[in-house]
Design an enzyme around this catalytic site. Structure first.
Site, PDB file in Angstrom:
ATOM      1  N   LEU A   1      46.030  28.018  70.493  1.00  0.00           N
ATOM      2  CA  LEU A   1      46.578  29.158  70.633  1.00  0.00           C
ATOM      3  C   LEU A   1      47.478  29.187  69.334  1.00  0.00           C
ATOM      4  O   LEU A   1      48.441  28.996  69.024  1.00  0.00           O
ATOM      5  CB  LEU A   1      47.613  29.283  71.640  1.00  0.00           C
ATOM      6  N   HIS A   2      47.012  30.461  68.370  1.00  0.00           N
ATOM      7  CA  HIS A   2      47.821  30.731  67.123  1.00  0.00           C
ATOM      8  C   HIS A   2      47.598  32.197  66.797  1.00  0.00           C
ATOM      9  O   HIS A   2      48.278  32.931  65.978  1.00  0.00           O
ATOM     10  CB  HIS A   2      47.579  29.884  66.252  1.00  0.00           C
TER      11      HIS A   2
END
Ligand code: UD1
Length: 373
Positions: free
Chosen positions: A208-209
């Site tokens: 997740l980014h």
């Protein structure tokens, strides 16, 4: 003696390193071409940068601009400012940029201002969501590129619709798959499962980014809540991106993931460990573009935690499902997978390990007296 053409390759962020690697083996076959590698320094931590150079045997960059992190305007401008004197000194005949990060656009813009020809690897992908920084980077880079190398047919349609002439567009496949196939043996030898005490197909992976997820308090909260529920059913490994780590702290969300017994949080992993972890996992939840493609190739179920994807082939042909960012939906799809409802996928055409070969063959054909036409 033929004149050698100079090709300057610009990389800056993790996914760029994975894409540039296979080109270097091919360059060795072309005495007519001299590659020069520039690292902008957009990513700089060992585990975000150097580990990829080591594992993928990418040559040490000829130049490192050491730009680092900052706002979009600052980072893009700084890369341009530091790149310009190098372009003036080296006078490359072609600049190659990769993907959709700020280093991609900054590199292309600097080159076009000096009338240097540009090749864009991974051209034509569109999310049609202008709030994503990557979408701006993609559209503008394509607009000023001379050679547009695409990974999937939809990308060709997008480019043609935007008025780019067909003869500049080449369907070459996916460089990330070249990298995977070249390093497959080393990937298989990674000890990451032992290290994290995991068993094949008995865990999921999360990455997740994206700013639209992790910089948004409500969305990040929702994803972390879903994680809480999912890890009650299966172990989840989460190599955490520095941006996400920072935002969890900023929103005071550490309490949401504290004491979750089946959640294993690690630092960002190197290429070999990450691909091994992905290959042996039951499923992957991600908002990364590259991972949607790698999971399609690996035939591992992928849940994309976004509303859209710019890589539709991973949904139409591959194992990807765009699930959005609502807790109920994410949990529901994971439960379906755990109950055995697994989407079967196929591998897209030209995702075959020969993309670097195709790219250099095309470029070499376009060479006349050391110049690209
Ligand atoms: C960038 C790309 C994104 C890509 C991603 C891959 C842009 C606009 N975004 O996002 O498309 O999918 O890389 O990882 O180019 N940081 C570190 N160490 C590092 C690098 C970054 O701690 O080595 C931290 C910094 O606090 C920085 C933040 O991460 O502010 C974000 O880094 P940045 O390069 O701006 O964007 P990414 O989120 O990594």
């Amino acid at each position: 003696m033929k004149v050698r053409a100079k090709i300057l390759l610009i990389v800056g962020a993790r996914p760029n390193f994975i894409k540039v690697a296979p080109l270097f083996k091919e360059f060795k076959k072309y005495k007519t071409i001299k590659p020069i590698l520039v690292h902008t320094g957009q990513h700089y931590d060992f585990e975000m940068s150097k580990v990829f150079f080591q594992e993928l045997k990418i040559p040490k960059p000829d130049y490192n601009l050491g730009v680092g992190s900052g706002s979009h305007a600052w980072q893009t401008a700084k890369i341009m400012e530091k790149l310009e004197p190098i372009l003036l000194k080296e006078k490359p005949d072609l600049v190659i940029v990769f993907g959709d990060v700020n280093s991609t656009l900054a590199g292309a813009l600097t080159a076009v201002k000096h009338n240097i020809k540009i090749a864009h690897v991974e051209a034509g992908l569109r999310s049609f969501d202008k709030t994503m920084p990557e979408e701006i980077n993609r559209c503008l880079t394509d607009r000023i590129s001379d050679y547009l190398f695409t990974t999937e047919p939809k990308a060709i349609e997008n480019l043609i619709r935007e008025g780019i002439t067909k003869k500049r567009i080449y369907y070459v496949g996916n460089l990330m798959i070249d990298t995977f196939l070249k390093h497959k043996q080393n990937i298989l030898q990674s000890a990451i499962l032992n290290k994290l005490k995991l068993k094949k197909k008995e865990y999921g992976v999360l990455t997740l980014h994206r700013p639209e997820n992790v910089d948004n308090k409500k969305i990040l909260g929702e994803i972390l809540e879903s994680l809480k529920e999912i890890q009650e059913a299966i172990k989840i490994v989460w190599p955490i991106h520095p941006r996400t780590k920072k935002m969890i702290k900023y929103f005071h969300y550490a309490f949401l993931i504290k004491d979750l017994k089946n959640l294993i949080i690690t630092s960002p992993l190197g290429y070999l460990d990450m691909l091994n972890l992905m290959k042996q996992s039951k499923f992957i939840m991600t908002d990364s573009g590259g991972i949607q493609e790698e999971t399609t190739f690996l035939k591992v179920p992928c849940l994309t935690l976004r509303k859209v994807t710019e890589r539709p082939i991973t949904v139409d042909v591959g194992t990807n499902i765009v699930v959005g960012v609502k807790k109920e939906k994410i949990v529901k799809v994971v439960k379906k997978i755990l109950a055995g409802h697994i989407k079967k996928g196929k591998i897209p055409r030209f995702w075959d390990g020969k993309t670097a070969k195709r790219i250099l063959k095309i470029l070499n054909k376009k060479l006349k007296n050391g110049k690209f036409f």
